[in-house]
Design a protein around this motif. Sequence first.
Motif, mmCIF file in Angstrom:
data_model
loop_
_atom_site.group_PDB
_atom_site.id
_atom_site.type_symbol
_atom_site.label_atom_id
_atom_site.label_comp_id
_atom_site.label_asym_id
_atom_site.label_seq_id
_atom_site.Cartn_x
_atom_site.Cartn_y
_atom_site.Cartn_z
ATOM 1 N N PRO A 1 77.529 95.702 5.668
ATOM 2 C CA PRO A 1 77.019 94.523 6.396
ATOM 3 C C PRO A 1 78.057 93.421 6.520
ATOM 4 C CG PRO A 1 75.385 95.320 4.816
ATOM 5 C CD PRO A 1 76.664 96.043 4.510
ATOM 6 N N HIS A 2 78.883 93.232 5.498
ATOM 7 C CA HIS A 2 79.919 92.200 5.539
ATOM 8 C C HIS A 2 81.054 92.603 6.476
ATOM 9 C CE1 HIS A 2 77.636 90.669 2.230
ATOM 10 N NE2 HIS A 2 77.986 91.665 1.422
ATOM 11 N N ARG B 1 62.064 95.216 2.073
ATOM 12 C CA ARG B 1 62.148 93.769 2.276
ATOM 13 C C ARG B 1 63.455 93.209 1.710
ATOM 14 N NH1 ARG B 1 55.879 93.765 0.632
ATOM 15 N NH2 ARG B 1 55.023 94.062 2.736
ATOM 16 N N GLN B 2 63.945 93.812 0.628
ATOM 17 C CA GLN B 2 65.234 93.385 0.080
ATOM 18 C C GLN B 2 66.371 93.727 1.044
ATOM 19 O OE1 GLN B 2 65.757 91.689 -2.931
ATOM 20 N NE2 GLN B 2 67.800 91.401 -2.048
ATOM 21 N N ARG B 3 66.275 94.899 1.684
ATOM 22 C CA ARG B 3 67.302 95.254 2.676
ATOM 23 C C ARG B 3 67.277 94.268 3.852
ATOM 24 N NH1 ARG B 3 67.081 97.988 -1.161
ATOM 25 N NH2 ARG B 3 68.591 96.436 -1.783
ATOM 26 N N TYR B 4 66.085 93.812 4.225
ATOM 27 C CA TYR B 4 65.964 92.789 5.265
ATOM 28 C C TYR B 4 66.640 91.497 4.805
ATOM 29 C CZ TYR B 4 63.780 89.163 8.127
ATOM 30 O OH TYR B 4 63.551 88.083 8.940
ATOM 31 N N LYS B 5 66.382 91.124 3.583
ATOM 32 C CA LYS B 5 66.982 89.914 3.016
ATOM 33 C C LYS B 5 68.504 90.040 2.974
ATOM 34 C CE LYS B 5 66.868 87.059 -1.182
ATOM 35 N NZ LYS B 5 66.233 86.900 -2.520
ATOM 36 N N ASP B 6 68.981 91.253 2.732
ATOM 37 C CA ASP B 6 70.422 91.481 2.636
ATOM 38 C C ASP B 6 71.107 91.597 4.003
ATOM 39 O OD1 ASP B 6 70.150 91.505 -0.097
ATOM 40 O OD2 ASP B 6 70.164 93.692 -0.285
ATOM 41 N N GLY B 7 70.315 91.671 5.075
ATOM 42 C CA GLY B 7 70.899 91.722 6.408
ATOM 43 C C GLY B 7 71.170 93.107 6.947
ATOM 44 N N SER B 8 70.430 94.120 6.486
ATOM 45 C CA SER B 8 70.626 95.479 6.988
ATOM 46 C C SER B 8 70.112 95.603 8.429
ATOM 47 C CB SER B 8 69.896 96.488 6.100
ATOM 48 O OG SER B 8 70.440 96.496 4.796
ATOM 49 N N ASP C 1 57.761 97.001 10.485
ATOM 50 C CA ASP C 1 57.435 95.577 10.573
ATOM 51 C C ASP C 1 58.653 94.741 10.918
ATOM 52 O OD1 ASP C 1 54.797 96.047 9.960
ATOM 53 O OD2 ASP C 1 54.976 95.498 7.842
ATOM 54 N N TYR C 2 59.825 95.201 10.481
ATOM 55 C CA TYR C 2 61.068 94.456 10.710
ATOM 56 C C TYR C 2 61.894 95.030 11.861
ATOM 57 C CZ TYR C 2 60.078 92.293 6.196
ATOM 58 O OH TYR C 2 59.491 91.591 5.168
#
Length: 441
Positions: A144-145, A209-216, A253-254
């Motif tokens: 992601p980075h 949801r954590q992957r969403y938070k991490d920007g995946s 959902d995302y």
Amino acid sequence: MSVATFRRAVAALALLLPATAVADDAVPGPGPVQALRCGKLFDSRGGRMLGPHTVLVRDGRIESVSSGRAEVAGAAEIDLGAHVCLPGWTDLHVHLGSESSPQSYSEGFRLDPVDFAFRAVGYAEKTLMAGFTSVRDLGGEVAPHLRDAINQGLVKGPRIFAAGKSIATTGGHADPTNGYNSMLSHLMGPPGPTEGVINSVEDARQAVRQRYKDGSDVIKITATGGVLSYARSGDAPQFMTDEIRAIVETANDYGYRVAAHAHGTEGMKRAVEGGVTSIEHGTHMSDEVMRLMKQHGTWYVPTIYAGRFVADKAKEDGYFPEIVRPKAATIGAQIQGTFARAYKAGVPIAFGTDMGVGPHGDNAREFLYMVEAGMPAAEALQAATVRAAEVLGVDDQGVIEAGRRADIIALAADPLEDIEAVLDVRFVMKDGEVFRAPAAR
């Protein structure tokens, strides 16, 4: 590793690289309008090769595609008259944060995240220069980075659809503590959903949801054991169907699609029935699984290259740990045969290599293996263009048409006449920017 730390690392490395580190010759400036004069042009929708065409590019998009030599006032001309133009390729299964070697299993203990980030910069550029203007990175915290650094123009690389950390079960293929001794395990504690390790439906939802938070951009699960993980089984199922279904429902959902690493039959069945978008590897795919995949519209991303690579390396003493070596020898060697059966059965297939297992930049060799196994060259090229775009759920790439992204590559020869032509990429444009150009004639 924080985004800020990664960006500082790649920015520092970018200052050390010459501006045309890989290009064959001076690269034409972007200009307000560019006219590509193609000797031949591959129609990825129809799977056919067309004659001379002019492709007009403006502001990173294809403005028009005309047969022959259309006159365009004020355009900067790029002479590809001796070349074959194609849409930029997409590799749906890479790992840009690593590359296999006999030291791979110890480097995680010796190297810092920034070390892997610096390596990833070089891997990304090699991938782009090989003709791959987009990739789906299926597992790795660096991706992601790296995606963000490429998007900001700090470094050169393909467009990245990043999964970030893969989701696994305890002891599963992507459990980051596999192989740790009891002291390390005690000090670190058991990994959970934040680290991408789940053991319940509730954990499954939290991990997405954590992957969403991490920007995946996409979700990757390891539905069965794997070849290179430090564990005995390479094909046992590692999720229950309700856990997979919870991951898929939450991912939906995302707006995420879900890719499932899977070698064993039962794990594949659960993944397909749970609603994943694609099965990766698929070594022991049965006729029943193939029927289910066609019924559910599940894509197959075979990664033949990785299978052949690990099977060859399993013959070398010391390349893999002894717990890994028998899996590499038995599972890897079967993937090409599975691909041949799946193609004949009509399973929808898209292009992916699992590069990072093998050396980055050699991605196009997968085309050779696909054709060797019975897929016509035109369909292999479609798998890496229009079909790959379908898997990603995007409609602005994979074709050379007006309004689409100006992702265009050119080869020295016609791959429909000789598939090995894919190994000789002479021109690379991504979003209208030229990264590689043929030497002036």
